[in-house]
Design an enzyme around this catalytic site. Structure first.
Site, PDB file in Angstrom:
ATOM      1  N   SER A 163       0.756  -1.185   0.018  1.00 49.28           N
ATOM      2  CA  SER A 163       0.030   0.015  -0.055  1.00 49.28           C
ATOM      3  C   SER A 163       0.704   1.310   0.061  1.00 49.28           C
ATOM      4  O   SER A 163       0.473   2.243  -0.658  1.00 49.28           O
ATOM      5  CB  SER A 163      -0.858   0.011   1.434  1.00 49.28           C
ATOM      6  OG  SER A 163      -1.794  -0.997   1.108  1.00 49.28           O
ATOM      7  N   THR A 191       0.610 -10.947 -10.044  1.00 46.82           N
ATOM      8  CA  THR A 191      -0.327 -11.789 -10.609  1.00 46.82           C
ATOM      9  C   THR A 191      -0.094 -11.882 -12.070  1.00 46.82           C
ATOM     10  O   THR A 191       0.414 -11.005 -12.858  1.00 46.82           O
ATOM     11  CB  THR A 191      -1.937 -11.074 -10.651  1.00 46.82           C
ATOM     12  OG1 THR A 191      -2.349 -10.996  -9.272  1.00 46.82           O
ATOM     13  CG2 THR A 191      -2.937 -11.916 -11.485  1.00 46.82           C
ATOM     14  N   ARG A 296     -35.637 -24.045   0.822  1.00 46.70           N
ATOM     15  CA  ARG A 296     -35.274 -25.154   2.099  1.00 46.70           C
ATOM     16  C   ARG A 296     -36.145 -24.936   2.935  1.00 46.70           C
ATOM     17  O   ARG A 296     -36.547 -23.879   3.554  1.00 46.70           O
ATOM     18  CB  ARG A 296     -33.876 -24.485   2.500  1.00 46.70           C
ATOM     19  CG  ARG A 296     -33.269 -25.358   3.858  1.00 46.70           C
ATOM     20  CD  ARG A 296     -33.000 -26.702   3.674  1.00 46.70           C
ATOM     21  NE  ARG A 296     -32.565 -27.281   4.710  1.00 46.70           N
ATOM     22  CZ  ARG A 296     -32.214 -28.657   4.971  1.00 46.70           C
ATOM     23  NH1 ARG A 296     -32.339 -29.512   3.760  1.00 46.70           N
ATOM     24  NH2 ARG A 296     -31.385 -29.025   5.999  1.00 46.70           N
ATOM     25  N   GLU A 399      -5.043  -4.178  -4.020  1.00 47.71           N
ATOM     26  CA  GLU A 399      -4.900  -2.851  -4.991  1.00 47.71           C
ATOM     27  C   GLU A 399      -5.604  -1.953  -3.924  1.00 47.71           C
ATOM     28  O   GLU A 399      -6.366  -0.854  -4.145  1.00 47.71           O
ATOM     29  CB  GLU A 399      -5.928  -2.928  -5.896  1.00 47.71           C
ATOM     30  CG  GLU A 399      -5.498  -4.057  -6.845  1.00 47.71           C
ATOM     31  CD  GLU A 399      -5.879  -3.860  -8.507  1.00 47.71           C
ATOM     32  OE1 GLU A 399      -6.499  -3.128  -8.916  1.00 47.71           O
ATOM     33  OE2 GLU A 399      -6.090  -5.077  -8.908  1.00 47.71           O
TER      34      GLU A 399
END
Length: 420
Positions: A163, A191, A296, A399
């Site tokens: 950061s 990445t 459900r 990010e």
């Protein structure tokens, strides 16, 4: 779309596709017509190509399954990488590119946050950084990124800097030579690096920061062993080690000392994408949960008949609506020429990622034991929501951690002279 009705409790969860409740509840008064068209287009592409392999991606081992090349190639073939870019590099040449890109991220994240993250880094981070280069750099590197012929990567974070991207914190260094630069350092959590053709690297040049395009086949570049993470299993991250890496002078992206501006502007765009991804995951978890609560039965009726779940889902629907509006507003301001669309970008990233975590937790709780299950031993049926729980958390971290977003907002409120 009609209201959800209770269905049989033994519905095959592996094939059940819940109704898209946003199509009925969300009235989009912000998106331009071209953006709405992109949403429809990417939704079809994601449903056809990403949904069938989403479970495999979510359950994969980064060191075994690796990068989901089939997903990447499908997006490339469908032209999804063209959305953020102008026609001169093969893009779709849209008027509202950032807004269209953001909705594309949401639609991808609905099925796989890993694939959304790959798209984010390939197009929004690496692609946007390259888009600020010279015409020659854009032709050489950006055009094949847009075509999906190569994979792009973007490297700012380090073992001791993420950061905080101040020149003091960043230790990767570029030293000038007679013909270019020599880079030394280590980047972390990068990445796409394991399969990328290049990495856009932020490095210290004297007392300032600059960015460089570094081909991954350059001598001295080493890609580390991929990380094993809690979630986002298809988003392969690894260290990038730079040891006496020599690059020519034309490898510099932008001006010397202009790297921090490029990085911050690119990451601001990226935060809008991460906000959209959070909304996509939240919407998916919401849709699965609403369908489950309707079908459900317990204590004499559907769980959806219980006031607790009614009120909780009403709150979550409101939060998802607000988060979607925030990221669209931030993207529209970016498209209007505002390079740093604050406070909307920080608000969008903060709220979009928060609601994805909150809704994923609620989904696990609503599904009970099945919500905590990756696959049932009885028949290997996939757990319907556990991947949302694992994948959503990273949005609050990468990010720009959400605490940083709160600091950005505090500066908007009180001014830098008070907040620092």
């Amino acid at each position: 779309m009609t209201t959800i009705h209770a269905v049989e409790a033994d519905t095959d969860l592996d094939t059940f596709d819940p109704p898209r409740i946003a199509d009925r509840l969300y009235h989009d008064l912000l998106s331009p017509p071209e953006t709405a068209q992109v949403r429809r287009r990417v939704r079809r592409i994601a449903a056809d190509t990403i949904a069938p392999i989403a479970s495999r991606i979510a359950r994969g081992d980064e060191r075994i399954d690796g990068f989901p090349r089939d997903a990447f190639d499908s997006l490339a073939s469908a032209g999804v990488f063209r959305i953020p870019f102008s026609g001169d590099v093969g893009g779709d040449d849209l008027t509202h590119r950032a807004t269209a890109t953001a909705v594309a991220v949401e639609e991808l994240a609905y099925y796989s946050n890993s694939v959304a993250a790959i798209f984010d880094v390939h197009c929004i981070l690496a692609g946007n950084a390259l888009n600020q280069g010279t015409d020659a750099q854009r032709r050489r590197w950006l055009a094949p990124v847009v075509a999906g012929e190569i994979v792009g990567s973007f490297a700012t974070s380090e073992p001791g800097a993420s950061s905080d991207l101040s020149p003091i914190a960043v230790t990767t260094e570029a030293t000038p030579t007679d013909t270019g630069w020599v880079l030394n350092g280590r980047k972390r959590w990068i990445t796409n690096s394991a399969v990328a053709a290049f990495v856009v690297v932020l490095a210290r040049t004297g007392s300032r920061l600059s960015t460089f395009i570094v081909p991954t086949d350059t001598p001295g570049v080493t890609i580390g062993t991929p990380d094993r993470k809690l979630g986002n299993k298809g988003q392969i991250t690894a260290d990038v080690i730079l040891d006496q890496v020599q690059v020519d002078s034309d490898a510099m992206l932008g001006e010397e000392g202009g790297g921090l501006k490029i990085a911050l502007q690119t990451l601001t765009y990226g935060r809008i994408g991460i906000a959209a991804a959070g909304v996509g995951m939240a919407q998916a978890a919401f849709d699965h949960t609403a369908a489950h609560l309707a079908r459900r039965h317990a204590f004499g009726g559907p769980l959806a008949g219980k006031q607790h779940w009614q009120f909780l889902m009403a709150d979550r629907a409101t939060a998802i609506e607000s988060a979607r509006d925030l990221y669209l507003k931030a993207a529209l301001r970016l498209d209007s020429g505002v390079a740093f669309p604050e406070p909307e970008a920080a608000m969008a990233k903060l709220r979009g990622t928060e609601i994805s975590v909150e809704m994923a937790r609620d989904a696990v709780q609503a599904f009970g034991g099945l919500g905590f299950t990756q696959s049932l031993g009885a028949d290997d049926t996939d757990g319907p929501v556990e991947a949302f729980y694992r994948d959503s958390k990273i949005g609050e971290i990468y990010e720009g951690a959400n605490e940083v977003q709160k600091w950005v907002l505090a500066r908007q409120i009180f001014g830098r002279e008070i907040t620092g």
